[in-house]
Design an enzyme around this catalytic site. Structure first.
Site, short mmCIF file in Angstrom:
data_model
loop_
_atom_site.label_atom_id
_atom_site.label_comp_id
_atom_site.label_asym_id
_atom_site.label_seq_id
_atom_site.Cartn_x
_atom_site.Cartn_y
_atom_site.Cartn_z
N VAL A 1 -43.47 35.65 -0.92
CA VAL A 1 -43.15 34.97 -2.17
C VAL A 1 -41.91 35.66 -2.74
CG1 VAL A 1 -45.46 34.12 -2.73
CG2 VAL A 1 -44.77 36.44 -3.45
N SER A 2 -41.21 34.95 -3.62
CA SER A 2 -39.92 35.48 -4.09
C SER A 2 -40.04 36.55 -5.15
CB SER A 2 -39.06 34.32 -4.62
OG SER A 2 -38.80 33.41 -3.59
N THR A 3 -41.11 36.50 -5.96
CA THR A 3 -41.25 37.48 -7.04
C THR A 3 -42.65 38.08 -7.04
OG1 THR A 3 -42.09 35.92 -8.69
CG2 THR A 3 -39.69 36.08 -8.47
#
Length: 202
Positions: free
Chosen positions: A8-10
């Site tokens: 996931v990006s964050t």
């Protein structure tokens, strides 16, 4: 051996859905590698750790192609490294009926040609989607700013105690170090507050 890679990006995003999919494929928890990091770069610690472990005949599962990365050229490079140089396979669960390197390998030279075409097409689509999302986000920020929405951390109110210490420091009654000690502030916080206070009094 089966490996799962999830990303996931964050740090705020939930990774559980992807992990569950890997577990449903019978992948042991210790072989599920997770990164909470942008897909722009492939220099992600757990991805690189998995990359070092993968051997010929292994299978690498991804929830979607953009979990591997979001850079068009990088996706192609990594895919070909794993499937052709290492000799492992990649299976994209979101497009499993089309995107399974095991199927391409079984078709010989024609499969390699088809794999290149599919890879280019899907990687291109993934990158264009990322660009559209970025453009929409930028447009949204512009519109929000027009309406007076402020981004970033809200500025804290300047306390009277700070104003008093600031005045003593400026009049050279005390040093900056003493002011920080009196206010129990770290240097970066103190000087940031000084900047905010001075800007508000211009």
């Amino acid at each position: 051996m089966k490996f799962g890679y999830v990303r996931v990006s964050t740090k705020d995003q939930n990774i559980d859905r992807q992990v569950t999919k890997m577990q449903d494929k019978g992948i042991e928890e210790r072989y599920i590698f997770m990164d909470k990091q942008s897909g722009k770069s492939f220099d992600r610690p757990n991805y690189q750790a998995m990359r070092l472990m993968v051997r010929q005949g292994d299978e690498v599962y991804l929830d979607a192609l953009d979990r591997l990365g979001r850079d068009y050229d990088g996706i192609i490079t990594e895919w070909k490294y794993i499937t052709r140089e290492v000799g492992a396979d990649i299976i994209v669960l979101e497009n499993e009926s089309l995107f399974d390197s095991r199927k391409f390998k079984s078709m010989g030279d024609l499969g390699k040609l088809l794999e290149d075409q599919f890879l280019s097409m899907l990687s291109y689509v993934a990158e264009q989607e990322r660009k559209k999302n970025n453009a929409r986000q930028a447009e949204g920020i512009v519109e929000a700013r027009k309406k007076g929405v402020k981004f970033g951390r809200p500025k804290q109110e300047i306390s009277q105690a700070f104003k008093d210490e600031y005045a003593k420091w400026k009049s050279e009654e005390i040093t900056a170090t003493q002011a920080m000690k009196n206010l129990d502030m770290k240097p970066n916080t103190f000087y940031r507050r000084v900047k905010e206070y001075e800007e508000s009094n211009k």
